[in-house]
Design a protein around this motif. Sequence first.
Motif, PDB file in Angstrom:
ATOM      1  N   ARG A   8      33.267  -8.600  -8.331  1.00  0.00           N
ATOM      2  CA  ARG A   8      33.434  -7.531  -7.351  1.00  0.00           C
ATOM      3  C   ARG A   8      32.171  -6.683  -7.428  1.00  0.00           C
ATOM      4  N   THR A  11      38.416 -19.474 -13.313  1.00  0.00           N
ATOM      5  CA  THR A  11      37.660 -18.783 -12.265  1.00  0.00           C
ATOM      6  C   THR A  11      36.982 -17.526 -12.809  1.00  0.00           C
ATOM      7  N   HIS A  53      35.728 -13.889 -11.369  1.00  0.00           N
ATOM      8  CA  HIS A  53      35.853 -13.003 -10.203  1.00  0.00           C
ATOM      9  C   HIS A  53      34.745 -11.955 -10.234  1.00  0.00           C
ATOM     10  N   GLU A  81      34.831 -11.275  -4.497  1.00  0.00           N
ATOM     11  CA  GLU A  81      35.996 -10.635  -3.892  1.00  0.00           C
ATOM     12  C   GLU A  81      35.644  -9.927  -2.592  1.00  0.00           C
ATOM     13  N   SER A 115      32.830 -18.437  -2.407  1.00  0.00           N
ATOM     14  CA  SER A 115      32.916 -18.946  -3.770  1.00  0.00           C
ATOM     15  C   SER A 115      31.804 -19.952  -4.027  1.00  0.00           C
ATOM     16  N   VAL A 131      34.216 -16.548  -7.672  1.00  0.00           N
ATOM     17  CA  VAL A 131      34.708 -16.004  -6.398  1.00  0.00           C
ATOM     18  C   VAL A 131      34.176 -14.590  -6.193  1.00  0.00           C
TER      19      VAL A 131
END
Lengths: 510, 184
Positions: A160, A156, A158, A51, A56, A49
């Motif tokens: 950023r 998942t 993540h 952010e 995704s 994913v």
Amino acid sequence: VWTEASPVTRSYGSPGPSAPLRTGRAWLWTTVVLCALACAAPADAARLVFESDGRSATVETTRDGGAYFNVGDLAAVFGAVRHWNAQTGKMTLTARGRRLTLTPGDPFVALDGSLVNAGGPPVLRGGQVWVPAGFLVGPLARFADAEIVWLPDDGTVHVRHLPPVVRSVTVGEREDGTAIDFGLSGPLEFSVESPSRGSVDVFFSGARLVDSLAVTEGLGYVAAVSVDTVQAGVQARISVAGGAGGYTAVLYRDPYRVEIVLERGRERAAPALKGLAGVKPGAPGRAGGGVETVMIDPGHGGPDAGARGPAGLLEKDVTLRLADQLMDALRRKGFYVFMTRSSDSAVPLGRRAEIANMAAADIFVSLQCDAYPSPVAGGMSVSYYEPPAANAVGGARGAGLVRLDRVEVPPVPDALLWNRMQEDYIGESRALARTIHTSMVDALSLRDRGTERGTYVVLAGCAMPAVLVDVAFITSPAQEQELADPGFLREVASSIANGIAAYRSRVQGG
Amino acid sequence: VSLIRVKIVVILLVVVAGVLLFALRERRPEEALPEGGVLAEDVGPGVQTVVLVFGDRSASRLVEERREIVVPDDRSERARRILEALAEGPSESGAVRTLPEGTKVRKVVFDGTGGAYVDFSRELVDNHPGGSTGELFTIRSVVQTLARNFPDVETVRFLVEGKEIETIAGHIDASVPMSVEQYE
């Protein structure tokens, strides 16, 4: 950054590590064993994913104690190019000028040439390379200028991404002046202004600095460069030594960098470059559907004087004077205007298109004088691009070498991607050529040679509507006199600008 | 006896030289041919009527000039001689030279599949007077001259001193073969 990533695709096999498996019998057996293992441990998937935009993607995983992630999937998600070296058994990922090399079984990876902890050795399984979670949060995060977190419980990853970094500043001497090169970790907005003749300020919006960067030794027109973090980004100040005539600023990709060139030559006020901030996403000129930015290309320049009139007038001087007039006329109509050269300098044909593409220009206009070995020939014409005939590229003609004595002529490659850029814009270029032509015919009393098509090299690489204007024949004594007259050039500039404005109205439906 | 033989040989040589000189001098310019004019009559070695394609004075169309020149049997060498004649310029006043002064044709090669390669001397680029139109007529004139005299030619590739070039005078892509249809 992530909008640059290519769509997630599954490409098993090539260019994965299938090549080395052919190199020996031992490898064959290894393959069989690994395939058996792979079949025994069915593949799973993790969700990745972003952010920043909620986007995704899916990355295939396999279990071996902990989770291992498919490098091919990761490369696709992060927009990196994979290369497998069969000789050394190493895989290299490259993106945005960065380079990450990993070796199955090796606990270290090379990031931009320096060795760092891999976060666990990559493994080779089922003809694919897999990396542990430690690789994602370690070297991959640095490679992608991002923070990466792996949450094994909900499967998942993540991501950023961090603001772009101004990584380096280098100063170099070039034929046309002094170049200051700011290395960037990704695309960003930037603006340039010259508060006085003694300095040029570059502001990188939203950027950050990892280390302080400064060049204090002077070189060419540069006395010093200082780079500092300010409130909303990074500010660079270039202290300019005397003698510089102006500057240009261009953002390049792969790797991302901003290049400021302080140019020698004519003592003129530095042109404002505020409009040249960042590269618009997608096809230039299409993002907003508008026609805002015009790249003027004054033909020839430097040692290439172009054609010469019977009284000695040089084409390169006419095109530059006309370009100045056209810039003024277009600015009055609210266009942002840039030039591929603003002094008597040599710019290769391919580079002129490149400058237009990097500035995300909406329109490209090359200015030329026509010439012919007879004083009788005269008139003006507007041309647009036509690709070489189909039987001239590829096919049988490109198949082999032809020997000319000791000289080997290489086969003609299929036209390079770069050379084909204009092909998507031919319809619009024709429309632009016709609009400019109509405006010129109405305003000028020159013989009309119409609109023409041709395989013009300067237009071939332009990713925008592009035309080439042949104003008049410099080889005709009467027209040479006109081309030497600033009043005539002003009329020509005004008629071209009117044509471009008419095209803008048509495109914008105004 | 040997003296008579020598005399005969000398007389024969003089006659042959005379015929050759006469044939070389015999350039009979004719007015431009109508559209779709006659192809060169391929009469093999010796004197051949060839078609040279130049530009007109106002740069609006090509004009053809027929000449009788002595050509060798070898196809490549014949093509080279024809292009050398083209480089010398037209002999009638309505036509304009299309190859820069001093241009030499170093070699012509046919690849057997419709492709011709012409290797020019540096002067093609160095002495070219420039202009999109001037450049275009240089290309059209060479391509059409070869096509008129060698009907199987489909493309012509320009080389200078054995190397490929980007352009002749800064405008038109000369790094690819030039198609006979595109440069009509």
